[in-house]
Design an enzyme around this catalytic site. Structure first.
Site, PDB file in Angstrom:
ATOM      1  N   ARG A   1     -21.888  33.047  54.237  1.00  7.48           N
ATOM      2  CA  ARG A   1     -20.566  33.606  53.987  1.00  7.48           C
ATOM      3  C   ARG A   1     -20.676  34.857  53.121  1.00  7.48           C
ATOM      4  O   ARG A   1     -21.505  34.906  52.198  1.00  7.48           O
ATOM      5  CB  ARG A   1     -19.672  32.606  53.254  1.00  7.48           C
ATOM      6  CG  ARG A   1     -19.258  31.385  54.055  1.00  7.48           C
ATOM      7  CD  ARG A   1     -18.215  31.714  55.106  1.00  7.48           C
ATOM      8  NE  ARG A   1     -17.732  30.518  55.779  1.00  7.48           N
ATOM      9  CZ  ARG A   1     -18.303  29.956  56.824  1.00  7.48           C
ATOM     10  NH1 ARG A   1     -19.418  30.486  57.338  1.00  7.48           N
ATOM     11  NH2 ARG A   1     -17.798  28.866  57.376  1.00  7.48           N
ATOM     12  N   GLU A   2     -19.808  35.853  53.399  1.00  4.91           N
ATOM     13  CA  GLU A   2     -19.679  36.993  52.500  1.00  4.91           C
ATOM     14  C   GLU A   2     -18.713  36.625  51.379  1.00  4.91           C
ATOM     15  O   GLU A   2     -17.712  35.933  51.605  1.00  4.91           O
ATOM     16  CB  GLU A   2     -19.162  38.236  53.239  1.00  4.91           C
ATOM     17  CG  GLU A   2     -20.215  38.966  54.038  1.00  4.91           C
ATOM     18  CD  GLU A   2     -20.584  38.251  55.323  1.00  4.91           C
ATOM     19  OE1 GLU A   2     -19.682  37.635  55.928  1.00  4.91           O
ATOM     20  OE2 GLU A   2     -21.770  38.293  55.723  1.00  4.91           O
TER      21      GLU A   2
ATOM     22  N   ARG B   1     -15.475  39.702  42.033  1.00  2.46           N
ATOM     23  CA  ARG B   1     -14.545  40.462  41.194  1.00  2.46           C
ATOM     24  C   ARG B   1     -14.591  39.959  39.755  1.00  2.46           C
ATOM     25  O   ARG B   1     -14.972  38.816  39.496  1.00  2.46           O
ATOM     26  CB  ARG B   1     -13.100  40.293  41.689  1.00  2.46           C
ATOM     27  CG  ARG B   1     -12.768  40.956  42.989  1.00  2.46           C
ATOM     28  CD  ARG B   1     -11.330  40.648  43.362  1.00  2.46           C
ATOM     29  NE  ARG B   1     -10.403  40.925  42.264  1.00  2.46           N
ATOM     30  CZ  ARG B   1      -9.560  41.949  42.244  1.00  2.46           C
ATOM     31  NH1 ARG B   1      -9.528  42.799  43.250  1.00  2.46           N
ATOM     32  NH2 ARG B   1      -8.743  42.124  41.220  1.00  2.46           N
TER      33      ARG B   1
ATOM     34  N   GLU C   1      -2.900  45.238  28.178  1.00  2.00           N
ATOM     35  CA  GLU C   1      -2.300  45.734  29.414  1.00  2.00           C
ATOM     36  C   GLU C   1      -0.790  45.900  29.275  1.00  2.00           C
ATOM     37  O   GLU C   1      -0.200  46.793  29.895  1.00  2.00           O
ATOM     38  CB  GLU C   1      -2.631  44.791  30.570  1.00  2.00           C
ATOM     39  CG  GLU C   1      -4.098  44.779  30.970  1.00  2.00           C
ATOM     40  CD  GLU C   1      -4.568  46.097  31.573  1.00  2.00           C
ATOM     41  OE1 GLU C   1      -3.716  46.857  32.083  1.00  2.00           O
ATOM     42  OE2 GLU C   1      -5.784  46.367  31.530  1.00  2.00           O
TER      43      GLU C   1
ATOM     44  N   SER D   1      -7.800  33.529  46.255  1.00  2.19           N
ATOM     45  CA  SER D   1      -8.329  33.604  47.624  1.00  2.19           C
ATOM     46  C   SER D   1      -9.750  33.057  47.667  1.00  2.19           C
ATOM     47  O   SER D   1     -10.709  33.784  47.949  1.00  2.19           O
ATOM     48  CB  SER D   1      -8.291  35.057  48.127  1.00  2.19           C
ATOM     49  OG  SER D   1      -8.612  35.121  49.494  1.00  2.19           O
TER      50      SER D   1
ATOM     51  N   GLU E   1     -12.517  35.664  42.497  1.00  2.00           N
ATOM     52  CA  GLU E   1     -11.569  36.058  41.455  1.00  2.00           C
ATOM     53  C   GLU E   1     -10.844  34.835  40.893  1.00  2.00           C
ATOM     54  O   GLU E   1     -10.428  33.940  41.642  1.00  2.00           O
ATOM     55  CB  GLU E   1     -10.536  37.040  42.006  1.00  2.00           C
ATOM     56  CG  GLU E   1      -9.534  37.500  40.955  1.00  2.00           C
ATOM     57  CD  GLU E   1      -8.450  38.397  41.531  1.00  2.00           C
ATOM     58  OE1 GLU E   1      -7.757  39.044  40.737  1.00  2.00           O
ATOM     59  OE2 GLU E   1      -8.319  38.459  42.770  1.00  2.00           O
TER      60      GLU E   1
ATOM     61  N   GLU F   1      -7.393  56.163  35.366  1.00  2.00           N
ATOM     62  CA  GLU F   1      -7.592  55.028  36.263  1.00  2.00           C
ATOM     63  C   GLU F   1      -6.685  55.109  37.488  1.00  2.00           C
ATOM     64  O   GLU F   1      -6.573  54.154  38.258  1.00  2.00           O
ATOM     65  CB  GLU F   1      -7.358  53.706  35.512  1.00  2.00           C
ATOM     66  CG  GLU F   1      -8.400  53.437  34.436  1.00  2.00           C
ATOM     67  CD  GLU F   1      -8.237  52.074  33.772  1.00  2.00           C
ATOM     68  OE1 GLU F   1      -7.399  51.274  34.251  1.00  2.00           O
ATOM     69  OE2 GLU F   1      -8.961  51.812  32.794  1.00  2.00           O
TER      70      GLU F   1
ATOM     71  N   GLU G   1      -3.453  55.265  37.622  1.00  4.76           N
ATOM     72  CA  GLU G   1      -2.267  54.422  37.531  1.00  4.76           C
ATOM     73  C   GLU G   1      -0.990  55.264  37.444  1.00  4.76           C
ATOM     74  O   GLU G   1      -0.930  56.239  36.690  1.00  4.76           O
ATOM     75  CB  GLU G   1      -2.366  53.497  36.319  1.00  4.76           C
ATOM     76  CG  GLU G   1      -3.481  52.476  36.426  1.00  4.76           C
ATOM     77  CD  GLU G   1      -3.577  51.571  35.220  1.00  4.76           C
ATOM     78  OE1 GLU G   1      -4.061  50.440  35.375  1.00  4.76           O
ATOM     79  OE2 GLU G   1      -3.180  51.988  34.115  1.00  4.76           O
TER      80      GLU G   1
END
Length: 205
Positions: free
Chosen positions: A47-48, A52, A108, A129, A135, A158, A160
């Site tokens: 599997r790939e 992250r 953030e 996912s 992640e 970045e 944004e």
């Protein structure tokens, strides 16, 4: 209720990992075997895996005014999937250095919304996912004063370009109900707050 499988150290065998791509994110190819429900081990599977950094998402909530602060920004992954790839989201960032999730949430909030958060309340942690990405998301509610919140924010270096919205919680929940808000972290956090509003207001009053 049927018991779910509880894995042990011998139930997953990583045969080898290959690096297919390495940049800000990485793509690996894993060769592995895992325990079968019927007993024994699976044949070797390939599997790939999209590798992250873990993510932190926070929903700023003004308990005194019953308002939430959300952000709007362009998302490349939404191109061709939805009519409008400028999405309404939570404040969010990646844990890409030696920081605790709570520190990332506070940093953030300043960078993306110009907000200083007060108390932080964990909502949940989840894998968005796991069929193809490792992640892991840390999801929080953060107390804030929304008076004067708004404007354009984000780090230019970045790429944004972030616009801040302040909405009554009921309006944000209506946007979830009619599909105008369509990303997982935002849906989860808003629905959680909708279910737990009185408890949060009691704790933060």
């Amino acid at each position: 209720m049927t018991d779910v499988f509880q894995s042990g150290p011998d139930d997953i065998q990583i045969v080898r990992r290959e690096t297919c791509f390495s940049g800000f994110y990485r793509l690996q190819r894993l060769h592995f075997r895992h325990r079968l429900f019927s007993g024994g081990m699976s044949p070797e599977i390939e599997r790939e895996l999209f590798v992250r950094h873990d993510a932190v998402c926070v929903l700023p909530y003004d308990v005194a005014r019953d308002r939430v602060v959300l952000i709007e920004q362009f998302r490349v992954g939404a191109i061709g999937k939805v009519a409008n790839p400028w999405l309404i989201e939570l404040v969010a960032g990646l844990i890409d250095k030696d920081e605790q999730p709570e520190e990332v949430a506070r940093r953030e909030a300043v960078e993306e919304a110009g907000l200083s958060l007060g108390q932080l309340m964990p909502i949940t942690n989840y894998l968005p996912s796991p069929g193809g990405s490792d992640e892991f998301v840390h999801l929080f509610l953060g107390s804030c004063d929304s008076e004067g919140a708004g404007g354009i924010h984000g780090l230019v270096d970045e790429g944004e370009d972030i616009r801040v919205h302040v909405w009554p919680l009921d309006e944000a929940l209506a946007q979830v109900a009619d599909g105008r808000i369509g990303n997982a972290a935002t849906i989860i956090a808003l629905q959680w707050l909708g279910l737990n509003r009185q408890r949060v207001r009691g704790a933060w009053a």
